[in-house]
Design an enzyme around this catalytic site. Structure first.
Site, short mmCIF file in Angstrom:
data_model
loop_
_atom_site.label_atom_id
_atom_site.label_comp_id
_atom_site.label_asym_id
_atom_site.label_seq_id
_atom_site.Cartn_x
_atom_site.Cartn_y
_atom_site.Cartn_z
N GLU A 253 -43.27 -70.46 -3.55
CA GLU A 253 -43.73 -70.15 -4.91
C GLU A 253 -44.72 -68.99 -5.00
OE1 GLU A 253 -43.24 -74.35 -7.18
OE2 GLU A 253 -45.02 -74.21 -5.93
C1 ACM Z 1 -42.72 -76.80 -3.14
O1 ACM Z 1 -42.41 -77.83 -3.74
N1 ACM Z 1 -43.23 -75.79 -3.79
C2 ACM Z 1 -42.54 -76.66 -1.72
#
Ligand code: ACM
Length: 675
Positions: free
Chosen positions: A320
Site C-alpha cells: 500500500e
Molecule cells: C495489507 O493488508 N495491506 C497487507
C-alpha cells in the site's frame, strides 16, 4: 444404458456420500484432522496412575512440553498425576519415542510428522523430531473422551504430517500494542492447532514497537512507551521455539512508516514534522528511497534486527505505498529521471533491492507483500499474497515461493466457513507439480485497528482452528458442518491455555450493562455481528486511542445464536419445529423488553436502543408466524410485504452491528404467506 448409468451413479454415491454421523465418528474431535486415521476396537483408560515414559533422543523442550500436556490432562480429568517421567517404558501409559531432537530453534521445513498407536495397553507416540512429538501430543490430548466408566483414549492408529510447511498467524502489535502475555497465550493456542509461524507485525504508521539499542529514538518517540524490549523479544522467541513455532518479524516499509519518521523526518519523502498516526487507513508518509541517509539508518537498524531475530526469514512489508510523497517531491522525480526509473513500482523495487543487501548481510531471506513482486528479484524472496490467489500463482510460475493470506483476513469478521473453503492450493490449480511446491502455505492476519488485549483472542480463536486445519489437513477435509462441530469442542479446550476468546465477552457485557444482569443482552449479542470488511470506521468512527469496550467489541464473528437459529430454519420443518420457534421468538421479545428497560440505567448501552427495539420486532414477527403455523393459516401478500419491509429496515446496521437472522426470517415470512 441409462439403467446401467443409474446403478453406477448409485454405487458411486454410496461410496462418496459421507453422512454427518460418519464425519463425527471418523474425525471425533480432532482439529486439524490428521492425514491418516484408522480407528480400532478398544480403549486405553485414564486413571490416576497414568504415566509417561520417553525413549530415543529426548531434549528438555520435549520434557517440559510433556509436563504441560500432563497438567492439561489433569485439568480435564481432575486426577493428580506423578510429576516424574516413568522409567518403565514397557508399562507406561504413554510412551514417547523420538529419533532426534531436531532444530532447537525451528526452521521452515522441519519434520513435524508423527505416528500415534493407541491400544488397550499403551499409547505409543513416535516421531523423528521433538517438534513432531509436540504435534502428536496435541492430537493425543484431543482424543480424550469420557463416559460412565471414566476417561479414556480410543484405540487408534494415526500417521500424520502437515500438508503445508508454512502455517502462520500474523499478529499486528503495532496499531494496538499487545503485551507479552497476549502473545504468549496466543502462541499456546497456535501450538494446540499445529500452527508453526508467528508473523509479528512490529512497525506501522500507528506505532514502532521494537526496542532498538542503536537507534532508541525510533521506539521512544514512535510508541507512546508501548514497545517490546529486546529481552522480551528474546523471551517470546524462546517461548515460541519451545512450542515448535518460528517467529518472523515484519518491519513495514517504505509505506506504513509514519512511526519511523516521527524521530527521523529527514528520511521521509516530504518535510515533517510527523506525529504518530491515530487513525486507521493508508497514509502518505513514505521513506525516501533516493536519500542515502535512509539507507544509512536502515543498515544500522537491520544489522541489529537480523541479529535479534534468529529466523531465516524477515518481512519488509512493502504494501500500500501510494507514492503520493514521491510524486510531489521534485528531488525524487529528478532522481528517477536520472536513473531511468520509470515509475513508482520500479522505484520501490530499487529500494527493495538495497534493503535486500542488508537482510542478506544478516543471513536473512526477504519476504514481502504482493507489491514487492518483481521478476528480477532473487528467487528465494517469498511473496506474501494479500490481494489474491492469482498473484500468488503468478509468482510461483515465475519461480518464487509464496504464502497466501488473501481469504484469511480474520479482522474482517467473516464466518469461519468462508475462510475454511479458501485453499492455498485449490484442486483446480493450474500450477504444475514443480510450481505447486512453491506454495509454502498460508497465514491468517490479525490486523489490530479494532482489537485490544481484551478482545483480540475473540477475533482470532473464533475462527483460527478452522484455518489451521486448512493449512495442515488433506484438501479433502472440507465438511463445513463437521468443522463447526469440532470448532466448538476445540474452542473449549483452548480455554485451558488461558485464551480469553470466550470468557471476555461476558466481562465486556457486564461492564456495558452497568452491573445489571446480562442474560437479555447476551440474547441480543448472540444474534448480531460487527459490520464486515472495512466498514466499521465508516459507520462508527474511532481512533487508535478510543476505548474498544463497546457492544461492537463484545460482539463476535459467527454469532452463535444466529447460527443455531439459521440452522433450524434451514431444516424447513416449520410446523414440526413450531414449538421450538415459539420459544425462541418469545425469548427474543421478552429479552428485548428487559434490555430496553436496562438500557435506561446503562448509558454505555444507549447505542443499543434501536437494536433492542429491532429484537422486539423480530420476536413479534416470529410470534405472528408461529401463530399462523399453529392455526395452519396463511397470510396475504399485504402482510408479507409489510413484514419484508420491516426486515429490510432491521437488517441495516446500527452502532456498527447487524442482525444475522434476517435471511431466515424472510424465509419464514415467505413460507407462511403462502409463497
Ligand atoms: C495489507 O493488508 N495491506 C497487507
Amino acid at each position: 444404458m441409462i439403467k446401467v448409468l443409474l446403478i453406477f451413479t448409485l454405487i458411486l454415491s454410496a461410496f462418496f456420500t459421507v453422512s454427518a454421523q460418519d464425519f463425527q465418528t471418523a474425525r471425533r474431535n480432532l482439529m486439524p484432522v490428521p492425514a491418516n486415521i484408522a480407528w480400532k476396537n478398544g480403549r486405553l483408560p485414564v486413571t490416576k496412575n497414568f504415566t509417561v515414559a520417553v525413549s530415543g533422543k529426548t531434549d528438555e523442550r520435549l520434557k517440559i512440553y510433556i509436563f504441560r500436556v500432563m497438567r492439561r490432562l489433569e485439568g480435564r480429568t481432575i486426577f493428580e498425576f506423578s510429576r516424574d517421567l516413568s522409567t518403565d517404558a514397557a508399562n507406561a501409559s504413554l510412551l514417547i519415542e523420538t529419533i532426534s531432537t531436531g532444530n532447537a530453534t525451528p526452521k521452515l521445513g522441519d519434520d513435524e510428522s508423527y505416528n500415534l498407536e493407541i491400544s488397550d495397553k499403551q499409547a505409543k507416540l513416535t516421531a523423528p523430531t521433538t517438534v513432531g512429538a509436540m504435534r502428536g501430543l496435541e492430537t493425543f490430548l484431543q482424543l480424550l473422551e469420557g463416559d460412565k466408566d471414566g476417561f479414556y483414549f480410543p484405540a487408534v492408529s494415526i500417521s500424520d504430517k502437515p500438508r503445508f510447511p508454512w502455517r502462520g498467524l500474523m499478529i499486528d502489535s503495532a496499531r494496538h500494542f499487545q503485551p507479552v502475555e497476549v502473545i504468549k497465550r496466543n502462541l499456546d493456542g497456535m501450538a494446540a492447532v499445529k500452527l508453526n509461524v508467528l508473523h509479528w507485525h512490529l512497525t506501522e504508521d500507528q506505532g514502532f514497537r521494537v526496542e532498538t539499542k542503536r537507534l532508541p529514538e525510533l521506539h521512544l518517540q514512535g510508541s507512546d512507551g508501548d514497545f517490546y524490549t529486546q529481552e522480551q523479544i528474546r523471551e517470546i522467541i524462546r517461548y515460541a521455539a519451545d512450542r515448535g513455532i518460528r517467529v518472523m518479524p515484519e518491519f513495514d516499509m517504505p509505506g506504513h512508516a509514519t512511526a519511523w519518521v516521527v524521530s527521523h523526518p529527514e528520511i521521509a519523502s516530504a518535510p515533517g514534522p510527523y506525529k504518530i498516526e491515530r487513525l486507521p487507513g493508508i497514509f502518505d508518509p513514505t521513506l525516501d528511497p533516493t536519500n542515502e541517509k535512509t539507507y544509512k539508518l536502515l543498515e544500522v537498524f537491520f544489522a541489529e534486527m537480523t541479529a535479534l531475530f534468529p529466523d531465516a526469514y524477515m518481512h519488509i512489508g512493502g504494501d500500500e505505498n501510494e507514492g503520493k510523497q514521491w510524486n510531489a517531491n521534485p528531488k525524487i522525480q529528478a532522481f528517477m529521471k536520472k536513473n531511468n526509473i520509470k515509475d513508482n513500482h520500479a522505484l520501490q523495487t530499487y529500494f527493495n533491492k538495497r534493503i535486500l543487501k542488508f537482510l542478506q548481510k544478516g543471513g536473512k531471506i526477504m519476504m514481502g507483500w504482493d507489491e514487492i513482486f518483481q521478476p528480477d528479484l532473487p528467487k528465494e524472496v517469498v511473496i506474501h499474497s494479500w490481494r489474491g490467489q492469482k498473484a500468488l500463482a503468478e509468482a510461483a510460475r515465475q519461480g518464487f515461493t509464496g504464502v497466501l493470506s488473501n481469504g484469511y483476513y480474520i479482522d474482517l469478521m467473516f464466518p469461519a466457513s468462508q475462510h475454511y473453503v479458501v485453499d492455498p492450493l485449490p484442486a483446480d490449480t493450474t500450477l504444475n507439480a514443480e510450481e505447486q511446491k512453491r506454495i509454502l502455505g498460508g497465514e491468517a492476519t490479525m490486523w489490530s485497528e479494532w482489537v485490544s488485549p481484551e478482545t483480540i483472542d475473540s477475533r482470532i480463536w473464533s475462527r483460527m482452528p478452522a484455518i489451521a486445519e486448512r493449512f495442515w489437513s488433506p484438501r479433502e477435509v472440507n465438511d463445513v458442518e463437521d468443522m463447526y462441530r469440532r470448532l466448538e469442542v476445540i474452542g473449549t479446550q483452548l480455554e485451558e491455555l488461558g485464551l480469553t476468546h470466550r470468557k471476555n465477552q461476558p466481562i465486556l457485557l457486564r461492564r456495558l450493562a452497568n452491573n445489571q444482569d446480562i442474560s437479555a443482552l447476551q440474547t441480543l449479542v448472540s444474534l448480531i455481528e460487527p459490520v464486515k470488511e472495512y466498514r466499521r470506521y465508516q459507520v462508527r468512527p474511532q481512533t487508535m486511542l478510543s476505548p474498544l469496550t463497546g457492544l461492537i467489541d463484545a460482539a463476535q464473528a459467527d454469532a452463535n445464536g444466529a447460527r443455531k437459529f439459521n440452522k433450524l430454519v434451514s431444516n424447513r420443518n416449520f410446523s414440526a419445529d413450531s414449538t421450538k420457534l415459539k420459544m425462541i421468538f418469545s425469548g427474543w421479545k421478552n429479552d428485548a423488553m428487559t434490555l430496553s428497560a436496562q438500557i435506561e440505567k446503562a448509558p454505555a448501552l444507549s447505542e443499543a436502543k434501536q437494536l433492542a427495539a429491532d429484537l422486539q420486532s423480530l420476536g413479534g414477527i416470529g410470534l405472528e408466524i408461529v401463530e399462523m403455523l399453529e392455526t395452519r393459516k396463511t397470510s396475504g401478500a399485504e402482510w408479507r410485504d409489510a413484514k419484508l419491509k420491516s426486515l429490510t429496515e432491521i437488517a441495516k446496521q446500527k452502532a456498527g452491528l447487524e442482525f444475522q437472522v434476517i435471511e431466515s426470517m424472510k424465509v419464514l415470512v415467505n413460507a407462511t404467506s403462502g409463497n
